[in-house]
Write a protein that holds these residues in place. Structure first.
Motif, PDB file in Angstrom:
ATOM      1  N   GLU A   1       1.039  -1.453   0.208  1.00  0.00           N
ATOM      2  CA  GLU A   1      -0.312  -0.237   0.262  1.00  0.00           C
ATOM      3  C   GLU A   1       1.021   1.023  -0.468  1.00  0.00           C
ATOM      4  N   LEU A   2       1.702   1.287   0.468  1.00  0.00           N
ATOM      5  CA  LEU A   2       2.874   2.609   0.974  1.00  0.00           C
ATOM      6  C   LEU A   2       3.515   2.465  -0.659  1.00  0.00           C
ATOM      7  N   GLY A   3       3.963   1.367  -1.032  1.00  0.00           N
ATOM      8  CA  GLY A   3       4.512   1.446  -2.394  1.00  0.00           C
ATOM      9  C   GLY A   3       3.914   2.403  -3.351  1.00  0.00           C
ATOM     10  N   VAL A   4       2.309   1.890  -3.490  1.00  0.00           N
ATOM     11  CA  VAL A   4       1.637   1.839  -4.010  1.00  0.00           C
ATOM     12  C   VAL A   4       1.465   3.754  -3.953  1.00  0.00           C
ATOM     13  N   MET A   5       0.967   4.265  -3.338  1.00  0.00           N
ATOM     14  CA  MET A   5       0.783   5.374  -2.721  1.00  0.00           C
ATOM     15  C   MET A   5       2.292   6.157  -3.073  1.00  0.00           C
ATOM     16  N   GLU A   6       3.211   5.735  -3.340  1.00  0.00           N
ATOM     17  CA  GLU A   6       4.279   6.612  -4.028  1.00  0.00           C
ATOM     18  C   GLU A   6       4.530   6.752  -4.856  1.00  0.00           C
ATOM     19  N   LEU A   7       3.624   5.860  -6.004  1.00  0.00           N
ATOM     20  CA  LEU A   7       3.910   5.287  -7.181  1.00  0.00           C
ATOM     21  C   LEU A   7       2.287   6.575  -7.902  1.00  0.00           C
ATOM     22  N   LEU A   8       1.240   6.912  -7.130  1.00  0.00           N
ATOM     23  CA  LEU A   8       0.716   7.600  -7.344  1.00  0.00           C
ATOM     24  C   LEU A   8       0.723   8.842  -6.888  1.00  0.00           C
ATOM     25  N   THR A   9       1.620   9.479  -5.893  1.00  0.00           N
ATOM     26  CA  THR A   9       2.455  10.706  -5.829  1.00  0.00           C
ATOM     27  C   THR A   9       2.846  11.089  -6.718  1.00  0.00           C
ATOM     28  N   ARG A  10       3.942  10.038  -7.239  1.00  0.00           N
ATOM     29  CA  ARG A  10       4.659  10.729  -7.890  1.00  0.00           C
ATOM     30  C   ARG A  10       3.883  11.435  -9.794  1.00  0.00           C
ATOM     31  N   GLN A  11       2.737  10.865  -9.762  1.00  0.00           N
ATOM     32  CA  GLN A  11       2.162  11.746 -11.349  1.00  0.00           C
ATOM     33  C   GLN A  11       1.188  12.022 -10.871  1.00  0.00           C
ATOM     34  N   VAL A  12       0.787  12.745  -9.725  1.00  0.00           N
ATOM     35  CA  VAL A  12      -0.896  13.302  -9.504  1.00  0.00           C
ATOM     36  C   VAL A  12      -0.741  14.208  -7.966  1.00  0.00           C
ATOM     37  N   ASP A  13      -0.812  15.105  -7.964  1.00  0.00           N
ATOM     38  CA  ASP A  13      -0.587  15.983  -6.643  1.00  0.00           C
ATOM     39  C   ASP A  13      -1.563  15.521  -5.356  1.00  0.00           C
ATOM     40  N   ARG A  14      -3.462  15.373  -5.703  1.00  0.00           N
ATOM     41  CA  ARG A  14      -3.674  15.591  -4.979  1.00  0.00           C
ATOM     42  C   ARG A  14      -4.434  13.814  -5.229  1.00  0.00           C
ATOM     43  N   VAL A  15      -3.544  13.161  -4.129  1.00  0.00           N
ATOM     44  CA  VAL A  15      -4.060  11.816  -3.852  1.00  0.00           C
ATOM     45  C   VAL A  15      -4.720  11.293  -2.419  1.00  0.00           C
ATOM     46  N   GLY A  16      -5.775  10.696  -2.759  1.00  0.00           N
ATOM     47  CA  GLY A  16      -6.815  10.567  -1.763  1.00  0.00           C
ATOM     48  C   GLY A  16      -6.447   8.797  -1.424  1.00  0.00           C
ATOM     49  N   VAL A  17      -6.796   8.703   0.081  1.00  0.00           N
ATOM     50  CA  VAL A  17      -6.969   7.265   0.941  1.00  0.00           C
ATOM     51  C   VAL A  17      -7.797   7.287   1.505  1.00  0.00           C
TER      52      VAL A  17
END
Length: 715
Positions: free
Chosen positions: A20-36
C-alpha cells in the motif's frame, strides 16, 4: 473521475501495508492530489491511513477517508442487507473521489472481522468503485508450491468476481524461493506478478512497541532510540564475560533488574559499536541505583533502558508473538518498505498500467519523489560522503540505503563512524554489506589516513598541482583531508560523485573540485543553483552560492547552465535575469550588466525563452507581468531566476526558504566535469537525501554524455 487502486488480499499476515505504501508512492509521483479510503476499519483511527496521511501531506479531513467500522457494517448488513451496506460505502467513496485525482483504497484485513465472505465484499467494493484490484498474497513461512498455488487461486477468485486486476503481488516470500516463485508465475496468471522477499526488519517490533506491549517504564532513552528495531531478544543470566558473546546487532537485552553488571556491559558494548543493541529491558520491577543509571546515561546516550514489573519468563511469553507494523511513528520501517517495493516491483510497468496522466504542474513532493526514482536508474551509483561522523549525514545515509537510491562511501575513522552509528541507533548494514552485497544499496567506510589509496592519490595530486610546486611528500598530508580524498575518488573513477558541506565550508568543499576535477568543456565558470520547492511549484535559483559578482558574460553562462540543469530535472526553463528594474524602465551599471547578459543568452541560445532585466514580482506573478511586460513569454511564468550577484541571490533564497516555508535543495554545482555538490551548513536530513539523489542523477547524465561523445568521435 479519479483513477483508483484497491489493494486487497486473501487472508491475514500478508504484509500488504508495504505494498500500500509503495502504490501510494507511485500515485503521488504522477498527480498532486491523492486520496486514501478505508471502507471498513476496526477503530476510528487506522495506523496505515494515518501513516499515509502524514507522510504524503494529505489535506483531507480524517472522517472523509473512512467508511464504517466493522461493527457498524455488520449491524447495517444484518438490518438492511448487503446492498444497503455497499451503497453507503460507495456514497462515501464517491464524496472523497470527487476531491482527488487518484485514490488508494485499503481493503479489509481479514483480522477478527464479522463480515462473511470478506474476499467477495472486497471484490464487489472494487467493482462498484471502478477501481483496479491489486491482490496481495502472503508467503511468510510458506513453501514455493503453496505461494504459487495461492497466487493463482487469488487471481482466479477475483477474476471470477468480475474484477479488473492490475497485477498480483506475492509478499514476504522466503528469499531462497523468490526466483523459483517468479519463474513459475511468469506466464500464469496473465497479469504482471511481482515477488517481494521477506524482510525481517519490517516484521521486527520497535522498542516503543515493546514498551507499549509490556507496560514498561522508560528510565532512559529518546524518541530515536525508542524507534529502533528489535531483531531478537537476548535474555541475561550468565556472568558478564559469557553474556557479551551472546549479544548481536539490534538485540533487546532482557535481564533481571538487579543485574547492573549486564546493563553496564551491554551499554558499553553498544557504545563501542560492537555490537550496537536496541536497548535494555529490566524485569522484576527493579531499577539500578542512581549511580549506575548516571553511568548508563553517559555510556550510551539515547539508548532505551526500561523496567517491567513481571519476571523474565512472563515478559518473554508476552513478547513471543509481537510483530512490527508500519505506523507514523516508524519512519525507518516506511523507508525500508519503500526500498523493498521499488527493488522488486517494476514500478514503471505498474504505473503505466494504472494509466494516470501526469500532472502538468510539478509539486515539491512530486519533484522529490522523482529525484529518488531517477537516482536509482538502471545502475546504482557510488556517492562519497566525506563527513562520515556527522549525525545528519548518517541519518540521510540510512534513508538513502533503505530506499536503495545509491551506494555510499563514508570517510573517516571506521571506529569513530561505528561508535557514532551506535550512539544514534542507526543501522547502515556495514557488516552485512561486506559479507553479502546483494542487489540493493550498500555502504562502506574508508579512512583516508590508513587507506591503501593514500599513496596513489598523493602521486596523482602532486602530478595535477606540480605547476604550483606540489610535491608527493606534501601531497601525502593534503590527501588525508576528507574533502580532497573524496574529490580524488571521484576524479579517479572510484566514486561517481561527492556531497559535502554539512559541517565544512563551501570553500573547503569546492576548492578541491576546482583544483582536481575542473570545469567541463563548454562551461566558462562553475556556478550553482537551488531547486526551490514552493507550495505549488519548483523554481530554479542561480547563482546563490559560488560567484560573488559575475560580469555580463559570466551571468549569461550561469543562465544557460541553469536552464540546462532545470531541463535535466524536469523543470521547463523560462529564464528571468533579475534586476531592480524591468524592461527599459531603468539604467545604470547594474541594469546594463543584466541587459547585456540577456542579449548574450539570446545570441548563444536562441532556443531558450529569456527575459531581462526584470524584477522578481514581474517574473513570477502574472498580474504584475501583465502591467509591466505585457506579451512576454517569460514574465509571470519564469521558472529559472538568475540573480545579478551573490549577495542578492543568497539573501533571497534564504528569505524565501524561511518566510515561505520552501524546501531549498542545493546548492547544486554546475559546470564541473564530474559531480561534486555542496550542502548548506544548516541542511536538514531531507536536504541531504535530495542532494545526494541529484548527484547520482548528474553522474548518470555525465556518463551518458561521455558515451555519446565517444560514439561521435568514433563515427
Amino acid at each position: 473521475m479519479a483513477r483508483s487502486v484497491y489493494v486487497t488480499g486473501i487472508g491475514r499476515g500478508d504484509g500488504r501495508q508495504a505494498v500500500e505504501l509503495g502504490v501510494m508512492e507511485l500515485l503521488t509521483r504522477q498527480v498532486d492530489r491523492v486520496g486514501v479510503f478505508r471502507p471498513l476499519m476496526h477503530s476510528r483511527t487506522d495506523h496505515v491511513v494515518e501513516l499515509l496521511r502524514g507522510r504524503y501531506r494529505i489535506d483531507l479531513a480524517a472522517e472523509e477517508m473512512y467508511g464504517l467500522s466493522y461493527d457498524e457494517a455488520a449491524a447495517l448488513q444484518a438490518e438492511r442487507g448487503p446492498d444497503e451496506l455497499i451503497g453507503m460505502l460507495v456514497d462515501r467513496f464517491r464524496a472523497l473521489e470527487r476531491q482527488c485525482q487518484a485514490v488508494l483504497v485499503l481493503g479489509t484485513d481479514f483480522a477478527g472481522t464479522n463480515i462473511p465472505d470478506e474476499l467477495a465484499v472486497n471484490a464487489r467494493l472494487a467493482n462498484e468503485f471502478g477501481a483496479w484490484v491489486l491482490p496481495v498474497v502472503g508467503g511468510h513461512r510458506e513453501s514455493a508450491d503453496t505461494v504459487v498455488a495461492e497466487v493463482r487461486n487469488a487471481h482466479r477468485a477475483y477474476s471470477d468476481l468480475g474484477c479488473s486486476i492490475l497485477a498480483m503481488v506475492a509478499n514476504r516470500v522466503a528469499g531462497r524461493d523468490k526466483q523459483e516463485v517468479q519463474r513459475r508465475l511468469a506466464t500464469r496468471p496473465d497479469v504482471p506478478v511481482y515477488v517481494i522477499p521477506d524482510e525481517p526488519a519490517l516484521s521486527a517490533p520497535t522498542v516503543a512497541q515493546v514498551v507499549d506491549t509490556t507496560g514498561a517504564e522508560v528510565l532512559l532513552g529518546d524518541a530515536s532510540g525508542l524507534a529502533r528495531d528489535v531483531r531478537r531478544f537476548v535474555f541475561g543470566g550468565a556472568m558478564l564475560p559469557n553474556f557479551l558473546g551472546a549479544l548481536s546487532e539490534g538485540c533487546l537485552v532482557i535481564t533481571p533488574g538487579d543485574r547492573a553488571d549486564l546493563l553496564i556491559g551491554s551499554l558499553a558494548a553498544h557504545a563501542a559499536g560492537s555490537p550496537p543493541i536496541a536497548g535494555v529491558l529490566m524485569t522484576m520491577g527493579q531499577s539500578p541505583g542512581a549511580d549506575v543509571m548516571r553511568l548508563a546515561a553517559r555510556l550510551a546516550p539515547g539508548t532505551p533502558v526500561a523496567v517491567v514489573p513481571e519476571g523474565s519468563f512472563s515478559t518473554a511469553t508476552g513478547l513471543s508473538t509481537l510483530e512490527g507494523r508500519l505506523t507514523a511513528a516508524s519512519p525507518r520501517k516506511a523507508e525500508t518498505a519503500l526500498g523493498l517495493f521499488e527493488l522488486h516491483v517494476d514500478t514503471t510497468e505498474l504505473t503505466s498500467r494504472i494509466e494516470l496522466s501526469r500532472s502538468e504542474r510539478v509539486t515539491p513532493m512530486m519533484f522529490e519523489h522523482e529525484l529518488l526514482e531517477r537516482a536509482r536508474g538502471a545502475q546504482l551509483r557510488e556517492v562519497v560522503l566525506p563527513e562520515g561522523t556527522e549525525e545528519r549525514v548518517l541519518r540521510a545515509a540510512e534513508v538513502l540505503l533503505r530506499r536503495n537510491v545509491c551506494h555510499l562511501t563514508l570517510l573517516g575513522s571506521e571506529d569513530a563512524v561505528r561508535r557514532r552509528l551506535a550512539e544514534l541507533g542507526i543501522d547502515l548494514g556495514l557488516d552485512r554489506a561486506a559479507d553479502d552485497p546483494g542487489p540493493g544499496a550498500r555502504a562502506r567506510v574508508i579512512d583516508p589516513a590508513t587507506s591503501p589509496l593514500r599513496d596513489r592519490f598523493a602521486e596523482r595530486y602532486a602530478e595535477i598541482r606540480r605547476h604550483k610546486g606540489m610535491t608527493v611528500e606534501a601531497a601525502q598530508d593534503v590527501v588525508t583531508d576528507v574533502s580532497y580524498f573524496g574529490t580524488l575518488m571521484v576524479q579517479e573513477g572510484l566514486a561517481d560523485g561527492m556531497v559535502s558541506g554539512a559541517v565544512h565550508s563551501t570553500a573547503a568543499t569546492v576548492r578541491p573540485a576546482f583544483e582536481i576535477i575542473k570545469t567541463s568543456p563548454g562551461a566558462a565558470i562553475v556556478s550553482s543553483v537551488f531547486f526551490m520547492c514552493l507550495a505549488d511549484r519548483v523554481l530554479v535559483y542561480g547563482d546563490c552560492a559560488v560567484n560573488p559578482d559575475p560580469d555580463a558574460e559570466q551571468l549569461a553562462d550561469i543562465a544557460i547552465q541553469s536552464a540546462e540543469t532545470a531541463a535535466r530535472f524536469g523543470v521547463e526553463p523560462r529564464i528571468a535575469l533579475l534586476s531592480y528594474s524591468t524592461g527599459t524602465s531603468g539604467s545604470g551599471v547594474d541594469v546594463d550588466k543584466v541587459r547585456k547578459a540577456t542579449e548574450i543568452v539570446r545570441k548563444l541560445r536562441p532556443d531558450l525563452l529569456v527575459e531581462g532585466p526584470i524584477q522578481y514580482d514581474a517574473a513570477v506573478e502574472p498580474k504584475v507581468a501583465a502591467t509591466k511586460l505585457p506579451g512576454s513569454a517569460v514574465a509571470g511564468r519564469a521558472t529559472v531566476l538568475i540573480f545579478p550577484d551573490l549577495n542578492t541571490g543568497n539573501n533571497t533564497y534564504k528569505a524565501v526558504q524561511r518566510s515561505a516555508g520552501a524546501v531549498a535543495v542545493g546548492p547544486v554545482l554546475q559546470g564541473l566535469r564530474k559531480p561534486v555538490n555542496d550542502l548548506s551548513r544548516g541542511a536538514l536530513v531531507q536536504d541531504i537525501v535530495n542532494t545526494v539523489a541529484i548527484t547520482a542523477i548528474q553522474a548518470q547524465q555525465a556518463q551518458q554524455a561521455a558515451a555519446e561523445l565517444a560514439k561521435e568521435q568514433q563515427s
